[in-house]
Scaffold this motif. Sequence first.
Motif, PDB file in Angstrom:
ATOM      1  N   GLN A 185      -0.748  99.383 -12.788  1.00  0.00           N
ATOM      2  CA  GLN A 185       0.053  99.465 -14.053  1.00  0.00           C
ATOM      3  C   GLN A 185       0.968  98.440 -14.269  1.00  0.00           C
ATOM      4  OE1 GLN A 185       1.652 102.984 -15.010  1.00  0.00           O
ATOM      5  NE2 GLN A 185       1.300 102.883 -17.208  1.00  0.00           N
ATOM      6  N   HIS A 186       0.782  97.615 -15.088  1.00  0.00           N
ATOM      7  CA  HIS A 186       1.689  96.374 -15.330  1.00  0.00           C
ATOM      8  C   HIS A 186       3.307  96.851 -15.712  1.00  0.00           C
ATOM      9  CE1 HIS A 186       3.882  92.717 -16.650  1.00  0.00           C
ATOM     10  NE2 HIS A 186       2.872  91.992 -15.965  1.00  0.00           N
ATOM     11  N   PRO A 187       4.359  96.259 -15.229  1.00  0.00           N
ATOM     12  CA  PRO A 187       5.405  96.870 -15.547  1.00  0.00           C
ATOM     13  C   PRO A 187       5.736  96.502 -17.062  1.00  0.00           C
ATOM     14  CG  PRO A 187       5.731  95.154 -13.602  1.00  0.00           C
ATOM     15  CD  PRO A 187       4.336  95.333 -14.128  1.00  0.00           C
ATOM     16  N   SER A 188       6.685  97.428 -17.682  1.00  0.00           N
ATOM     17  CA  SER A 188       6.918  97.461 -18.936  1.00  0.00           C
ATOM     18  C   SER A 188       7.402  96.134 -19.637  1.00  0.00           C
ATOM     19  CB  SER A 188       8.139  98.412 -19.096  1.00  0.00           C
ATOM     20  OG  SER A 188       8.681  98.178 -20.398  1.00  0.00           O
ATOM     21  N   VAL A 189       7.150  95.923 -20.403  1.00  0.00           N
ATOM     22  CA  VAL A 189       7.597  94.779 -21.422  1.00  0.00           C
ATOM     23  C   VAL A 189       9.162  94.622 -21.445  1.00  0.00           C
ATOM     24  CG1 VAL A 189       7.686  95.516 -23.653  1.00  0.00           C
ATOM     25  CG2 VAL A 189       7.345  93.040 -23.521  1.00  0.00           C
ATOM     26  N   LEU A 190       9.923  95.757 -21.154  1.00  0.00           N
ATOM     27  CA  LEU A 190      11.123  95.623 -21.028  1.00  0.00           C
ATOM     28  C   LEU A 190      11.821  95.166 -19.694  1.00  0.00           C
ATOM     29  CD1 LEU A 190      12.072  99.202 -22.834  1.00  0.00           C
ATOM     30  CD2 LEU A 190      11.981  97.096 -23.717  1.00  0.00           C
ATOM     31  N   SER A 191      10.822  95.285 -18.741  1.00  0.00           N
ATOM     32  CA  SER A 191      11.178  94.563 -17.571  1.00  0.00           C
ATOM     33  C   SER A 191      12.039  93.169 -17.531  1.00  0.00           C
ATOM     34  CB  SER A 191      10.051  94.308 -16.475  1.00  0.00           C
ATOM     35  OG  SER A 191      10.316  93.476 -15.411  1.00  0.00           O
ATOM     36  N   MET A 192      13.135  93.047 -16.854  1.00  0.00           N
ATOM     37  CA  MET A 192      13.644  91.685 -16.841  1.00  0.00           C
ATOM     38  C   MET A 192      13.491  90.902 -15.451  1.00  0.00           C
ATOM     39  SD  MET A 192      17.278  92.237 -18.609  1.00  0.00           S
ATOM     40  CE  MET A 192      18.020  93.191 -17.769  1.00  0.00           C
ATOM     41  N   ALA A 193      12.586  91.676 -14.612  1.00  0.00           N
ATOM     42  CA  ALA A 193      12.242  90.851 -13.269  1.00  0.00           C
ATOM     43  C   ALA A 193      10.968  90.209 -13.312  1.00  0.00           C
ATOM     44  CB  ALA A 193      12.128  91.990 -12.289  1.00  0.00           C
ATOM     45  N   CYS A 194      10.415  89.710 -14.402  1.00  0.00           N
ATOM     46  CA  CYS A 194       9.295  88.933 -14.745  1.00  0.00           C
ATOM     47  C   CYS A 194       9.045  87.874 -13.673  1.00  0.00           C
ATOM     48  CB  CYS A 194       8.974  88.160 -15.905  1.00  0.00           C
ATOM     49  SG  CYS A 194       9.882  89.220 -17.314  1.00  0.00           S
ATOM     50  N   ASN A 195      10.330  87.165 -13.361  1.00  0.00           N
ATOM     51  CA  ASN A 195      10.097  86.177 -12.394  1.00  0.00           C
ATOM     52  C   ASN A 195       9.954  86.386 -10.724  1.00  0.00           C
ATOM     53  OD1 ASN A 195      12.787  87.026 -12.272  1.00  0.00           O
ATOM     54  ND2 ASN A 195      13.717  84.892 -11.469  1.00  0.00           N
ATOM     55  N   GLN A 196       9.989  87.628 -10.654  1.00  0.00           N
ATOM     56  CA  GLN A 196       9.728  88.142  -9.305  1.00  0.00           C
ATOM     57  C   GLN A 196       8.153  87.789  -8.919  1.00  0.00           C
ATOM     58  OE1 GLN A 196      11.396  92.098  -8.023  1.00  0.00           O
ATOM     59  NE2 GLN A 196      13.393  91.106  -8.505  1.00  0.00           N
ATOM     60  N   CYS A 197       7.415  87.984  -9.893  1.00  0.00           N
ATOM     61  CA  CYS A 197       5.976  88.215  -9.979  1.00  0.00           C
ATOM     62  C   CYS A 197       5.409  87.171 -10.618  1.00  0.00           C
ATOM     63  CB  CYS A 197       5.352  89.410 -10.395  1.00  0.00           C
ATOM     64  SG  CYS A 197       6.284  91.006  -9.649  1.00  0.00           S
ATOM     65  N   HIS A 198       6.159  86.384 -11.086  1.00  0.00           N
ATOM     66  CA  HIS A 198       5.455  85.131 -12.111  1.00  0.00           C
ATOM     67  C   HIS A 198       6.123  83.983 -11.934  1.00  0.00           C
ATOM     68  CE1 HIS A 198       2.454  87.779 -14.024  1.00  0.00           C
ATOM     69  NE2 HIS A 198       3.430  88.785 -14.365  1.00  0.00           N
ATOM     70  N   GLN A 199       5.302  82.873 -11.793  1.00  0.00           N
ATOM     71  CA  GLN A 199       5.759  81.382 -11.452  1.00  0.00           C
ATOM     72  C   GLN A 199       5.657  80.597 -12.736  1.00  0.00           C
ATOM     73  OE1 GLN A 199       6.634  79.921  -8.235  1.00  0.00           O
ATOM     74  NE2 GLN A 199       7.555  78.377  -9.589  1.00  0.00           N
ATOM     75  N   ALA A 200       6.616  79.877 -13.275  1.00  0.00           N
ATOM     76  CA  ALA A 200       6.538  78.998 -14.606  1.00  0.00           C
ATOM     77  C   ALA A 200       5.641  78.019 -14.311  1.00  0.00           C
ATOM     78  CB  ALA A 200       7.920  78.932 -15.263  1.00  0.00           C
ATOM     79  N   PRO A 201       5.032  77.440 -15.402  1.00  0.00           N
ATOM     80  CA  PRO A 201       4.332  76.244 -15.214  1.00  0.00           C
ATOM     81  C   PRO A 201       5.308  75.094 -15.052  1.00  0.00           C
ATOM     82  CG  PRO A 201       4.508  76.813 -17.381  1.00  0.00           C
ATOM     83  CD  PRO A 201       5.080  77.868 -16.706  1.00  0.00           C
ATOM     84  N   PRO A 202       4.867  73.808 -14.213  1.00  0.00           N
ATOM     85  CA  PRO A 202       5.833  72.791 -13.913  1.00  0.00           C
ATOM     86  C   PRO A 202       6.546  72.248 -15.235  1.00  0.00           C
ATOM     87  CG  PRO A 202       3.625  72.625 -12.763  1.00  0.00           C
ATOM     88  CD  PRO A 202       3.586  73.714 -13.958  1.00  0.00           C
ATOM     89  N   SER A 203       5.990  72.456 -16.398  1.00  0.00           N
ATOM     90  CA  SER A 203       6.530  71.803 -17.744  1.00  0.00           C
ATOM     91  C   SER A 203       7.953  72.408 -17.848  1.00  0.00           C
ATOM     92  CB  SER A 203       5.460  71.859 -18.927  1.00  0.00           C
ATOM     93  OG  SER A 203       5.464  73.264 -18.954  1.00  0.00           O
ATOM     94  N   HIS A 204       7.977  73.756 -17.286  1.00  0.00           N
ATOM     95  CA  HIS A 204       9.338  74.558 -17.834  1.00  0.00           C
ATOM     96  C   HIS A 204      10.608  73.845 -16.931  1.00  0.00           C
ATOM     97  CE1 HIS A 204       6.983  77.282 -19.989  1.00  0.00           C
ATOM     98  NE2 HIS A 204       7.832  78.332 -19.805  1.00  0.00           N
ATOM     99  N   TYR A 205      10.189  73.178 -15.817  1.00  0.00           N
ATOM    100  CA  TYR A 205      11.142  72.511 -15.031  1.00  0.00           C
ATOM    101  C   TYR A 205      11.352  71.047 -15.371  1.00  0.00           C
ATOM    102  CZ  TYR A 205      10.720  76.789 -12.768  1.00  0.00           C
ATOM    103  OH  TYR A 205      10.493  78.337 -12.209  1.00  0.00           O
ATOM    104  N   MET A 206      10.899  70.584 -16.549  1.00  0.00           N
ATOM    105  CA  MET A 206      10.977  69.321 -16.787  1.00  0.00           C
ATOM    106  C   MET A 206      11.664  69.191 -18.301  1.00  0.00           C
ATOM    107  SD  MET A 206       7.197  67.906 -16.094  1.00  0.00           S
ATOM    108  CE  MET A 206       6.608  68.316 -14.670  1.00  0.00           C
ATOM    109  N   GLU A 207      11.839  68.029 -18.949  1.00  0.00           N
ATOM    110  CA  GLU A 207      12.447  68.039 -20.125  1.00  0.00           C
ATOM    111  C   GLU A 207      11.799  68.733 -21.238  1.00  0.00           C
ATOM    112  OE1 GLU A 207      13.843  64.243 -22.402  1.00  0.00           O
ATOM    113  OE2 GLU A 207      13.248  63.637 -20.257  1.00  0.00           O
ATOM    114  N   HIS A 208      10.607  68.848 -20.992  1.00  0.00           N
ATOM    115  CA  HIS A 208       9.653  69.666 -22.163  1.00  0.00           C
ATOM    116  C   HIS A 208      10.119  70.880 -22.266  1.00  0.00           C
ATOM    117  CE1 HIS A 208       5.768  70.834 -23.644  1.00  0.00           C
ATOM    118  NE2 HIS A 208       6.031  72.234 -23.243  1.00  0.00           N
ATOM    119  N   PHE A 209      10.968  71.700 -21.412  1.00  0.00           N
ATOM    120  CA  PHE A 209      11.498  73.121 -21.566  1.00  0.00           C
ATOM    121  C   PHE A 209      12.500  72.968 -22.494  1.00  0.00           C
ATOM    122  CE2 PHE A 209      14.157  76.735 -20.349  1.00  0.00           C
ATOM    123  CZ  PHE A 209      13.467  77.567 -20.478  1.00  0.00           C
TER     124      PHE A 209
END
Length: 248
Positions: A185-209
């Motif tokens: 069961q996926h954690p609730s949309v209220l979770s603030m721990a998304c980054n423990q289980c998900h990796q952002a795409p490379p663009s998020h670590y560039m100027e694009h963000f």
Amino acid sequence: MKKKAIILLLLIAVVSVAVYFIGSGKVSPADWQSGVLPGKLSTAHASLETNCASCHTPVKGIDEAKCISCHANNTALVQRQPTAFHANIGNCATCHTEHQGANANLRVMNHEALATLGEMFLKDEKASDRLKALVMHGSHPLVSAQEAKLDCASCHGTKDKHQGLFGQDCASCHATAQWTIPAFQHPSVLSMACNQCHQAPPSHYMEHFEMVSMKIAGQENVIVSQCYKCHQTTSWNDIKGVGYYKHH
Ligand code: HEC
Ligand code: HEC
Ligand code: HEC
Ligand code: HEC
Ligand code: HEC
Ligand code: HEC
Ligand code: HEC
């Protein structure tokens, strides 16, 4: 000399009887050497129905050199991560059983049998390191004790949905029949721990963000790790307060 001739005659007799019965469809699984009769070949091999020796060699049984002689040039199979083991695994009949009827599926994966082969390679000094590496050890509740010895990531790493965040030991969470986990069961949309289980795409670590993502989301003082400020659990393209974001 005489003995050889008799054996040869016997063999010819066995094969003729086998061909007769297979032709008539009255067959049941059994032993090639004792002359008992197996079931119909799959459609893919139907053209070999009257040529048992194209796969069998008397006394030895299934001769994998014969399988390989017809199937050696399958580069697509060997270049694909999960089936790359075909380059040197041998033991074709372990997974590709025959005589299961015309509609039988010859492409079923048998992880149990694979683990048994892996253990065999581990004890074999001549086996390559790659074959030995098929098996590892650990305790995993979702797969059988035999399957738990396999190194899943060596064949399925390219399917890793978690970008390495969950480690290489896939069997600690997954079974071998399907990748989905019905009990998950996926954690609730209220979770603030998304980054423990998900990796952002490379663009998020560039100027694009800053230039694009933050503007689209209408967020100013956020850092990449705060996924929950811009994302929801529906889909990565469902931006909070914006809705579906269409990529160009
Ligand atoms: C396309 C390859 C192929 C052809 C052609 C083929 N077989 Fe087989 N046969 C197999 C495979 C694979 C097995 C499973 C062997 C195993 O379980 O290790 C098998 C198993 C058998 C067995 C069970 C005993 C054993 O060796 O495991 C018998 C008996 C047998 N075949 C007889 C025949 C006869 C008779 C013919 C010709 C009418 C024939 N086969 C043609 C692939 C083939
Ligand atoms: C005389 C040549 C020949 C021999 C010997 C032979 N095959 Fe095949 N095999 C074929 C052909 C032709 C096909 C159907 C076309 C294709 O998929 O390449 C086929 C198909 C297959 C398929 C795919 C079936 C599917 O449903 O897509 C597998 C798996 C396979 N063979 C494995 C084996 C194994 C294992 C052996 C030895 C026990 C063997 N073959 C012996 C010619 C052969
Ligand atoms: C550990 C189990 C296993 C062993 C051992 C094995 N195979 Fe396979 N093989 C598979 C699976 C599973 C597939 C289907 C992969 C897919 O398409 O998803 C496959 C696919 C194939 C195909 C391609 C079928 C197609 O048309 O896509 C051929 C040909 C084949 N194997 C031949 C062989 C031969 C020859 C050997 C022995 C040298 C062998 N295999 C040993 C599991 C095995
Ligand atoms: C030597 C390679 C190999 C190893 C090691 C291996 N698998 Fe597989 N697995 C395959 C092949 C081949 C298939 C057939 C589907 C394909 O070709 O992608 C398959 C199919 C699956 C499937 C079915 C879903 C699908 O994509 O069709 C799951 C789930 C799976 N494996 C999980 C595991 C797990 C968990 C482990 C470790 C316990 C493991 N596998 C170890 C080769 C392997
Ligand atoms: C810590 C537990 C865990 C580990 C370790 C793990 N996964 Fe997962 N994986 C999950 C969960 C939970 C899901 C979501 C299942 C669902 O939605 O049914 C999932 C989903 C997947 C999916 C998508 C299933 C689908 O079709 O929706 C794939 C593919 C997958 N994982 C592959 C892997 C591979 C390959 C490995 C090893 C390199 C691995 N996973 C390691 C927990 C894990
Ligand atoms: C405990 C781990 C965990 C946490 C925390 C978590 N997720 Fe997930 N999420 C997963 C797993 C496992 C999957 C299924 C595998 C996959 O698709 O990556 C998944 C799937 C998703 C998907 C679907 C991806 C797709 O392509 O279908 C989205 C979107 C998502 N999560 C967003 C979020 C957001 C946003 C948060 C925070 C609010 C969050 N997740 C928190 C584990 C987690
Ligand atoms: C400032 C808001 C913001 C934050 C924080 C943020 N994202 Fe995004 N993200 C976006 C926007 C907007 C898009 C879609 C447009 C784009 O590519 O910028 C996006 C796109 C994505 C995509 C889809 C990429 C694609 O090509 O489909 C994924 C996956 C994703 N984000 C994951 C994450 C994860 C994981 C985190 C946290 C570690 C995170 N994001 C943090 C705003 C954000």
